[in-house]
Design a protein around this motif. Structure first.
Motif, PDB file in Angstrom:
ATOM      1  N   PHE A   1       1.042  -1.089   0.209  1.00  0.00           N
ATOM      2  CA  PHE A   1      -0.363   0.049  -0.003  1.00  0.00           C
ATOM      3  C   PHE A   1       1.013   1.554   0.601  1.00  0.00           C
ATOM      4  N   THR A   2       0.429   2.012  -0.740  1.00  0.00           N
ATOM      5  CA  THR A   2       1.328   2.747  -0.818  1.00  0.00           C
ATOM      6  C   THR A   2       1.048   4.312   0.087  1.00  0.00           C
ATOM      7  N   TYR A   3      -0.353   3.752   0.611  1.00  0.00           N
ATOM      8  CA  TYR A   3      -0.509   5.334   2.006  1.00  0.00           C
ATOM      9  C   TYR A   3      -1.294   4.873   2.730  1.00  0.00           C
ATOM     10  N   VAL A   4      -1.387   4.800   4.184  1.00  0.00           N
ATOM     11  CA  VAL A   4      -2.668   4.303   4.697  1.00  0.00           C
ATOM     12  C   VAL A   4      -2.839   5.707   6.222  1.00  0.00           C
ATOM     13  N   SER A   5      -3.657   5.319   6.873  1.00  0.00           N
ATOM     14  CA  SER A   5      -3.763   6.361   7.608  1.00  0.00           C
ATOM     15  C   SER A   5      -4.640   6.292   8.293  1.00  0.00           C
ATOM     16  N   PRO A   6      -4.210   5.874   9.993  1.00  0.00           N
ATOM     17  CA  PRO A   6      -3.341   6.843  10.451  1.00  0.00           C
ATOM     18  C   PRO A   6      -2.007   5.627  10.638  1.00  0.00           C
ATOM     19  N   ALA A   7      -0.907   6.800  10.617  1.00  0.00           N
ATOM     20  CA  ALA A   7       0.117   6.059  10.092  1.00  0.00           C
ATOM     21  C   ALA A   7       0.569   4.474  10.994  1.00  0.00           C
TER      22      ALA A   7
ATOM     23  N   ILE B   1     -10.444   6.039   8.199  1.00  0.00           N
ATOM     24  CA  ILE B   1      -9.154   4.882   8.225  1.00  0.00           C
ATOM     25  C   ILE B   1      -8.987   4.997   6.728  1.00  0.00           C
ATOM     26  N   ILE B   2      -8.216   5.262   6.116  1.00  0.00           N
ATOM     27  CA  ILE B   2      -8.009   5.565   4.648  1.00  0.00           C
ATOM     28  C   ILE B   2      -6.769   4.973   4.139  1.00  0.00           C
ATOM     29  N   VAL B   3      -6.756   3.678   2.920  1.00  0.00           N
ATOM     30  CA  VAL B   3      -6.047   2.557   2.409  1.00  0.00           C
ATOM     31  C   VAL B   3      -5.977   3.355   1.021  1.00  0.00           C
ATOM     32  N   ARG B   4      -4.707   3.361   0.527  1.00  0.00           N
ATOM     33  CA  ARG B   4      -4.360   3.929  -0.959  1.00  0.00           C
ATOM     34  C   ARG B   4      -3.643   2.411  -1.686  1.00  0.00           C
TER      35      ARG B   4
ATOM     36  N   GLU C   1       0.598  11.396  -2.102  1.00  0.00           N
ATOM     37  CA  GLU C   1       0.889  10.487  -2.992  1.00  0.00           C
ATOM     38  C   GLU C   1       1.106   9.177  -1.506  1.00  0.00           C
ATOM     39  N   THR C   2       1.945   9.267  -0.622  1.00  0.00           N
ATOM     40  CA  THR C   2       1.975   8.429   0.331  1.00  0.00           C
ATOM     41  C   THR C   2       2.632   9.636   1.732  1.00  0.00           C
ATOM     42  N   GLY C   3       2.470  11.339   1.742  1.00  0.00           N
ATOM     43  CA  GLY C   3       2.649  11.551   2.965  1.00  0.00           C
ATOM     44  C   GLY C   3       4.216  11.675   3.059  1.00  0.00           C
ATOM     45  N   ALA C   4       5.385  11.088   2.556  1.00  0.00           N
ATOM     46  CA  ALA C   4       6.550  11.577   3.072  1.00  0.00           C
ATOM     47  C   ALA C   4       7.229  13.328   2.701  1.00  0.00           C
ATOM     48  N   ILE C   5       8.009  13.095   3.260  1.00  0.00           N
ATOM     49  CA  ILE C   5       8.450  14.702   3.064  1.00  0.00           C
ATOM     50  C   ILE C   5       9.332  14.782   2.259  1.00  0.00           C
ATOM     51  N   LEU C   6       9.260  15.912   0.616  1.00  0.00           N
ATOM     52  CA  LEU C   6       9.978  15.793   0.427  1.00  0.00           C
ATOM     53  C   LEU C   6      11.060  16.486  -0.026  1.00  0.00           C
ATOM     54  N   TRP C   7      11.103  17.516   0.557  1.00  0.00           N
ATOM     55  CA  TRP C   7      12.542  18.521   1.374  1.00  0.00           C
ATOM     56  C   TRP C   7      11.680  19.620   1.756  1.00  0.00           C
ATOM     57  N   ARG C   8      12.330  20.327   2.949  1.00  0.00           N
ATOM     58  CA  ARG C   8      12.377  21.387   3.637  1.00  0.00           C
ATOM     59  C   ARG C   8      13.419  22.492   3.225  1.00  0.00           C
TER      60      ARG C   8
END
Length: 731
Positions: free
Chosen positions: A38-44, A56-59, A383-390
């Motif tokens: 799964f590319t994304y689930v919430s809650p983590a 609950i979110i499932v992608r 799509e995934t919730g990942a941080i891409l840059w700061r």
């Protein structure tokens, strides 16, 4: 205390990083929301401090075969409450599976979510099963949940929230006592961008102050004004059509149509209170918004001298779908450290370490948001919730070029069409403090942020809280200075000031914007029959109107069904039709708008004099009763011929008598006949109409002699009596 110590384990203390050091290396874009298959689930998985109302979110990644989503595919079991039945649905994107428990979970319980094997993608892949666990946070009393005792706290008025406290808001008693518009001053000294200014006034020192939503022309006169029962913020136009604002009394974002009527209200989901800083309406009908999430944390385990009973304020970003279910959720608890805060005490009773204040969809579909108390602008994967840059702050991954001061306590981070990043640098920690608008060219691959444009007032203006920037279509920039005067300044690309707005001292507008108003929607009219035979009487022409914009929020907004909401349309055929040349009474609404289509049918008799043989474009403009203008065009084919018709323009007895001639399918050179009351032809002549379609007759018979006094009927050769003009000749 067991729970509190368990919670803070998620916030490992990180060593402070001094400003100005080399940027931190960019880590791989991993996400705590990941799960095998799964590319994304919430809650983590493994995450803490969730609200009992969470969904609950499932992608899985890709389009889902709806037939494979049976009710038993997802189950949720609480460690204290057991299995929770719920509803399962596929969101409108076709890729996001949503499970909503019928009853909330309980505080301080672990929840295990199980995904049964067998879900299929549209590509034919069958997914394996998976499971993960998350934890519900502790219960908080009402005082702890209160987002602040005044608007100043919620907006971030001072360096430390406790330094200034406003009294609690009191409910409005009567709108009759609302004063008129504030005594603002608007100065325009150069060419501004098209449109009007949008501001909403409020005061920190008077919580009973009732805001005005204002749309102001460049001459200062209001195009639109609306009194609110309380303080209103973030008044703007979205999707070129909707007016949105935050109502401080109700803690709700409202959506209005072009007439100012409220058509919807929007709140965050999953039990989180909505925050006042941002609402973004998206073209697909979704919305982006944020919440400030207050949670108890033992800060003595995080920093020396920390309060063991502190309330720490996290940041939650959400995307809602057409049904207003949360389809994407990103929480600072899962990604940031409390110690990422800059220039803030972490030993106070309340610690607001992130303080998000803007969200921006990037060109690639991901999200850019601003965290004021971290001096950071962050990009995350939608799509995934990942941080891409700061960018900026302690975890900065970019090298700043041409800007040694960088930005501090910023607002309104906006991606421009050219790919650059524009933001309002409040500059609280600059020495001395000053505010500015700044534009950076971002090289995301090589991690550089190059200052390419900035604007500072002379002398400097410092707005310690709030503020906004907007790049306008003509290249100008509108700067909302926040908690100071001036309120807003519009400048050109080369830094020339062309307009400035000042509200009274102590009266502010959270943001300032310029938009064209009222909105004009493009329609795509088509005709039921694209052929008109001008020689045939009694014809009607039906136009069907369709527009993607009409149906964007149709599921959410009842008013967008527009039953009877289409006002009569104006028709232009080539050149503008002279005023009064045809009547609106010939229009009737034949069908209401449904499924983003409306039909209007009217007689074409009044248009025939203006039609030409062959293909011709009709331009249609009109207005919806919700306030928007509509415009569009369609091509029709004109065939056949119709005799020219004449009518008298000059007073009775005046010579030469002026006639108005309208002809379709005939040349401008027209042959006329005059008949007496007995039907005898007494005159015949040929005349060429002028540019306006007018000809004159000198009242002479075919033999050149003046006609005797009497009644005559003048028309084109071969016309019937009903098509002739009645002329009274008096000597």
């Amino acid at each position: 205390m067991r729970l509190l110590h368990f919670v803070v384990a998620a916030f490992a203390l990180t060593a402070p990083v001094a400003l100005g050091v080399a940027p931190a290396p960019a880590p791989a874009a991993t996400s705590p929301h990941s799960l095998p298959g799964f590319t994304y689930v919430s809650p983590a998985p493994g995450s803490q401090l969730h609200r009992p109302e969470t969904n609950i979110i499932v992608r899985p990644g890709g389009v889902i075969d709806l037939s494979s989503l049976t009710e038993d595919r997802i189950t949720a079991t609480g460690s204290l409450t057991g299995e929770h039945p719920g509803t399962l649905r596929l969101s409108d994107d076709g890729e996001t599976i949503l499970f909503r428990p019928v009853m909330p979970f309980w505080h301080e319980e672990a929840v295990t979510c199980s995904i049964a094997a067998g879900i299929r993608t549209a590509a034919g892949d069958t997914l394996d099963g998976a499971s993960f666990t998350f934890h519900i946070g502790p219960s908080l009393d009402a005082a702890a949940l209160d987002p602040g005792s005044g608007l100043a706290d919620r907006i971030g008025w001072s360096m430390e929230p406790d330094a200034m406290r406003s009294p609690s808001w009191s409910p409005a008693t009567s709108l009759d006592s609302v004063p008129g518009l504030p005594d603002y001053q608007l100065s325009v000294t150069g060419p501004t961008a098209p449109g009007h200014l949008f501001v909403s006034d409020f005061r920190f020192d008077d919580p009973s102050y009732r805001s005005h939503l204002m749309i102001l022309r460049n001459d200062g006169t209001p195009v639109f004004q609306k009194y609110l029962g309380e303080q209103g913020l973030d008044f703007k136009v979205q999707l070129h059509r909707w007016l949105t604002y935050f109502d401080g009394a109700r803690g709700t974002y409202y959506v209005q149509n072009a007439n100012g009527a409220v058509v919807d209200s929007i709140q965050t989901g999953n039990g989180y209170p909505i925050d006042l800083h941002e609402l973004i309406l998206l073209p697909n009908g979704h919305s982006l918004l944020m919440s400030y999430d207050r949670q108890p944390v033992d800060m003595s385990a995080v920093v020396e001298g920390g309060n063991p009973d502190a309330i720490v304020v996290g940041l939650v970003l959400q995307e809602l779908d057409l049904e207003k279910d949360v389809v994407f959720q990103w929480r600072s608890w899962d990604h940031f450290q409390i110690t990422d805060a800059t220039s803030r005490s972490l030993t106070t009773a309340t610690v607001d370490y992130a303080h998000g204040n803007s969200i921006e969809p990037d060109h690639d579909g991901n999200l850019i948001f601003s965290s004021r108390h971290m001096d950071e602008v962050t990009k995350v994967s939608r799509e995934t919730g990942a941080i891409l840059w700061r960018l900026g702050g302690k975890n900065n991954q970019f090298t700043f070029v041409n800007d040694p001061d960088r930005f501090a306590w910023q607002h309104s981070a906006r991606r421009l069409a050219n790919g650059n990043l524009l933001l309002y640098d409040n500059g609280n920690t600059h020495t001395p403090s000053y505010s500015r608008a700044v534009e950076y060219a971002l090289d995301e691959a090589n991690r550089t942020a190059t200052l390419v444009w900035q604007y500072r007032n002379t002398p400097d203006t410092f707005g310690g809280a709030m503020g906004s920037v907007q790049r306008l279509p003509n290249g100008n920039t509108l700067i909302g200075w926040g908690s100071t005067n001036p309120t807003a300044t519009e400048v050109t690309a080369d830094g020339r000031k062309v307009a400035e707005l000042n509200l009274p001292t102590g009266t502010f507008s959270y943001r300032a914007f310029r938009f064209e108003w009222p909105p004009t929607l493009s329609i795509a009219p088509r005709v039921d029959s694209d052929a008109i035979d001008v020689g045939r009487k009694g014809q009607h022409l039906s136009f069907r109107f369709s527009s993607d914009e009409f149906s964007v929020f149709e599921v959410d907004f009842a008013t967008l069904r527009l039953a009877g909401a289409l006002s009569p349309v104006e028709i232009r055929v080539g050149d503008p039709v002279p005023a009064g040349a045809w009547s609106r009474s010939g229009h009737r609404l034949a069908a209401t708008l449904a499924s983003s289509e409306a039909k209007v049918t009217f007689s074409v008799e009044s248009l025939l004099p203006y039609l030409k043989s062959g293909s011709q474009q009709l331009s249609l403009t009109g207005k919806l009763r919700s306030g928007e203008a509509i415009t569009g065009s369609v091509t029709v084919k004109v065939s056949g011929e119709r005799s020219a018709r004449a009518r008298v323009l000059s007073p009775v007895g005046a010579f030469p008598i002026q006639l108005a001639v309208r002809a379709t399918g005939v040349p401008r050179s027209v042959t006329f006949e005059a008949h007496d009351v007995h039907g005898r032809r007494v005159a015949r002549w040929t005349a060429t109409s002028d540019a306006a379609g007018h000809v004159t007759w000198d009242g002479r018979a075919s033999d050149g002699q003046r006609l005797r006094s009497g009644i005559y009927f003048v028309g084109t050769e071969g016309s019937v009596l009903a098509e002739r003009a009645k002329v009274a000749v008096v000597k």
